[in-house]
Design a protein around this motif. Structure first.
Motif, short mmCIF file in Angstrom:
data_model
loop_
_atom_site.label_atom_id
_atom_site.label_comp_id
_atom_site.label_asym_id
_atom_site.label_seq_id
_atom_site.Cartn_x
_atom_site.Cartn_y
_atom_site.Cartn_z
N ALA A 208 -2.62 -9.92 28.23
CA ALA A 208 -2.35 -9.42 27.16
C ALA A 208 -1.65 -10.35 25.96
O ALA A 208 -2.26 -10.41 24.84
N THR A 210 -2.23 -13.66 25.92
CA THR A 210 -3.97 -14.17 25.37
C THR A 210 -4.37 -14.05 24.00
O THR A 210 -4.42 -14.63 23.26
N PHE A 211 -4.39 -12.51 24.45
CA PHE A 211 -5.04 -11.78 23.43
C PHE A 211 -4.51 -12.01 22.96
O PHE A 211 -4.86 -12.06 21.31
N SER A 395 -4.74 -4.23 17.73
CA SER A 395 -5.22 -5.08 16.66
C SER A 395 -5.39 -4.05 15.61
O SER A 395 -6.53 -3.35 15.71
N PHE A 415 -6.18 -3.46 23.19
CA PHE A 415 -6.96 -4.28 23.98
C PHE A 415 -6.59 -3.06 25.49
O PHE A 415 -5.18 -3.26 25.62
N THR A 417 -7.28 -4.72 30.12
CA THR A 417 -6.85 -5.41 31.03
C THR A 417 -7.68 -4.32 32.11
O THR A 417 -7.54 -2.86 32.30
N TRP A 454 -12.38 -7.27 31.37
CA TRP A 454 -10.98 -7.01 29.89
C TRP A 454 -11.46 -6.20 28.99
O TRP A 454 -13.07 -6.44 29.38
N ALA A 456 -12.58 -4.40 24.81
CA ALA A 456 -11.67 -4.21 23.84
C ALA A 456 -12.37 -2.83 23.18
O ALA A 456 -13.68 -2.40 22.83
N ALA A 503 -13.57 -7.89 17.18
CA ALA A 503 -13.08 -8.43 19.00
C ALA A 503 -13.75 -9.47 19.79
O ALA A 503 -13.34 -10.27 20.89
N ILE A 506 -12.00 -12.36 18.27
CA ILE A 506 -11.05 -12.79 18.98
C ILE A 506 -11.69 -13.15 20.92
O ILE A 506 -10.54 -15.15 20.81
N SER A 507 -11.58 -12.94 20.94
CA SER A 507 -12.57 -13.03 22.52
C SER A 507 -13.03 -14.54 22.40
O SER A 507 -12.81 -15.83 23.33
N MET A 512 -8.02 -17.62 24.19
CA MET A 512 -8.84 -17.18 25.46
C MET A 512 -10.24 -17.76 26.34
O MET A 512 -10.42 -17.34 27.16
#
Length: 636
Positions: A208, A210-211, A395, A415, A417, A454, A456, A503, A506-507, A512
């Motif tokens: 989390a 890291t996200f 987000s 987000f 997990t 994980w 999104a 999303a 972001i990954s 990430m």
């Protein structure tokens, strides 16, 4: 003390547990909870009083706030009626949230078959979970506390609803809140003296973190989304207290119930109909059923319906308040011809964006975390069991497709997990009614994959699509026919697609990248004519695996006289009637950039002040006339 009996059962019986084993255990106990610990059934506090000043229908967020605030006046007798049971300790464990849609605390409503969505659900019908019990939907929701954007409320006022601008409602958010948010202790945007505890979940995974770091690397700010601005990323704020779910009932009613003899609460009491004098257009009570017996109770001053977006609308319709042509179909006499159920809106969420990592031990739901110590941690208000359904961060984004005002998000990326298989396929999959063919082909292979995942979840905050609801028949025990009409407007699909791309972006951020997260590469069977890299694949996937984001609103919409979709006026009185108000999220006249629970609490606070002002100070002549008329009726 409330956690000690549970600790004794669990710790005394089990040693080391796997994640799936723990979930199976807790799921079994959760279903048995009513027999183990249903001590919140406070029917004994009801004393067969046949008349009250105020009768409140529904013990959700708004109803519990109203019960608390109105009973502050010791001269007023207040009755809170709730169709469902009381809490048990097991359902207050946040990690169990995914199972609660399959529990006794959910009404279990299902939408009618959809033509533009729900392709991946059994019979193409999405579930519409909403809470049944003391606490309403706060018994089963993901505990997220978000108020929305100031522009949301200014639009309410701009539509002819004075008193509902952001400047008007902001103090009511603060009044309810008792924030315990590390790093925001001195924020003027949070209350500290209210009954509702708001906190960051005590446990947080590195994934989390890291996200959040990755979202910042893509240009988003880390912020307090209940603060000055909303566009950015944050860890979720939840209605928890020391890692335990805090329901509306536990926050607002339980602490005062035994010190206020004028407040009575009755569970297992389903209201069947509003009692309305058709000649004077005045509500004077309700009829309800409890333990297979029917009762009536009178309201000297007002009946306040706070049963939620679906049940409030159903109760009005059954009582002859609704579209006349529709009521005639069931031979229901029309008391007031109003557009009940014609302005239904629900924000959909896409749950099909799963990422697979190149390592293990980072996600929340792993066997290395779920050992005996995780139970011990929970009893101390710590550990992974305190995370609501695995949701850790959120987000808020304004996509290039947005039609909202500047600074107002149109998409939220939640987000979590884990994935649909993290609860062993026993909770989320069943709760959402996902077809076995889809689960078996796409997600079941993850059950044997050691790599972490994980998800999104992309939420469409301001859908253009509008649905409606109507009676199935005149039986109060029958479910409504609900047509949410997700993605009837093509723009909604394109906005959701833009959220998916954000999303994925972001990954791929530097933060990430260390996990080499990749989108699950197994296509949905009904969309496999397209490649995963094609937009048309995701358009198909959106219509397949999207369902409710638990933000159903608007069925009893607020608006001035002359608003063709309005059911209640800005003081929440049902148009054309006396002695009757609706006070819950069903009155919300617009879409909202937030979760519905915080709004429901605010509406309860605002409604309480409106009612107090009109009855205590005499600023509105109508209640006094209404009281005289009701007393005259009772004398007759």
């Amino acid at each position: 003390m409330r956690r000690l009996w549970l600790a004794a059962i669990l710790v005394g019986t089990f040693g080391v547990l796997t994640a799936n084993g723990l979930f199976l255990l807790l799921k079994t106990l959760a279903h048995a909870g009513r027999y183990i610990n249903d001590h919140y059934d406070v029917g004994s506090s009801y004393r067969q009083v046949q008349e009250y000043d105020f009768v409140i229908v529904g013990a959700g967020a708004a109803g519990c706030v109203l019960a608390n605030r109105l009973s502050e006046n010791a001269q007023w007798k207040v009755l809170l009626l709730e169709a469902g049971p009381g809490e048990n300790e097991l359902q207050n464990i946040p990690i169990l949230t995914t199972f609660l849609q399959n529990s006794q605390y959910n009404w279990g409503d299902i939408a009618e078959q959809q033509n533009t969505s729900c392709y991946g659900m059994i019979d193409q019908r999405c579930s519409l979970p909403h809470g049944k019990g003391l606490g309403g939907s706060t018994l089963i929701d993901y505990m997220l506390y978000g108020r929305g954007n100031p522009d949301d409320y200014d639009r309410w006022a701009g539509q002819g609803n004075p008193g509902w601008s952001h400047a008007d409602v902001f103090p009511y958010f603060l009044k309810s809140e008792r924030a315990d948010l590390r790093g925001l202790e001195n924020s003027s945007y949070h209350g500290t003296d209210g009954e509702l505890h708001v906190e960051f979940p005590p446990f947080r995974t590195n994934l989390a973190r890291t996200f959040v770091a990755g979202a910042r690397e893509t240009g988003q700010r880390k912020l307090d989304y209940n603060g000055k601005s909303q566009l950015g990323v944050s860890y979720v704020q939840t209605t928890g207290r020391s890692g335990m779910r805090q329901t509306a009932y536990r926050a607002f009613v339980e602490p005062v119930l035994h010190t206020r003899p004028n407040l009575h609460v009755q569970s297992y009491s389903q209201v069947l109909k509003l009692l309305i004098n058709a000649d004077t257009k005045t509500a004077y009570g309700v009829s309800y059923a409890r333990h297979f017996r029917n009762y009536e109770v009178r309201a000297r001053r007002e009946v306040i319906v706070a049963a939620g977006n679906l049940n409030s609308a159903q109760l009005l319709l059954l009582s002859g308040i609704g579209p006349q042509a529709h009521l005639r179909n069931f031979h229901l006499p029309t008391v007031s011809d109003l557009p009940v159920g014609q302005s239904f809106v629900d924000s959909p969420v896409f749950n099909g964006l799963t990422f697979v990592l190149n390592e293990t031990g980072q996600a929340l739901l792993t066997d290395s975390r779920f050992q005996l110590r995780s139970l011990g941690d929970y009893f101390r208000g710590q550990g992974p069991l305190t995370v609501p359904g695995g949701v850790e961060a959120i987000s808020f984004v304004r996509t290039s497709n947005a039609t909202t005002a500047p600074g107002v998000p149109d998409v939220a990326i939640v987000f979590s997990t884990g994935s649909l298989v993290s609860d062993g396929g026993l909770g989320l999959r069943k709760g959402k009614r996902i077809k076995a063919a889809i689960y078996d082909k796409v997600y079941r292979p993850l059950e044997t994959l050691r790599n972490d995942q994980w998800t999104a979840s992309v939420v469409l905050l301001h859908p253009e699509s509008r649905g409606h609801l109507k009676l199935r028949n005149a039986n109060p025990y029958s479910a409504l026919k609900v047509y949410p009409s997700y993605f009837a407007a093509e723009r909604d699909v394109e906005t959701m697609l833009a959220g998916i791309k954000e999303a994925v972006r972001i990954s791929k951020s530097p933060a990430m990248r260390r996990y080499d997260a990749r989108v699950l590469g197994i296509p949905l069977p009904n969309c496999d004519q397209w490649e995963l890299r094609e937009d048309d694949y995701w358009r198909c996937a959106i219509r397949t695996l999207s369902s409710t984001a638990y933000q159903q609103m608007g069925s009893c919409r607020m608006g001035p006289p002359g608003d063709p979709l309005a059911v209640v006026d800005p003081d929440l009185r049902v148009h054309g009637l006396q002695g009757l108000r609706v006070a819950d999220v069903s009155v919300v006249p617009t879409t909202i950039s937030a979760q519905s629970a915080a709004i429901d609490y605010m509406i309860g606070e605002r409604a309480a002040d409106i009612i107090k002002g009109q009855w205590q100070q005499g600023t509105d002549a109508q209640p006094q006339e209404q009281l005289q008329e009701q007393q005259h009726q009772q004398q007759q």
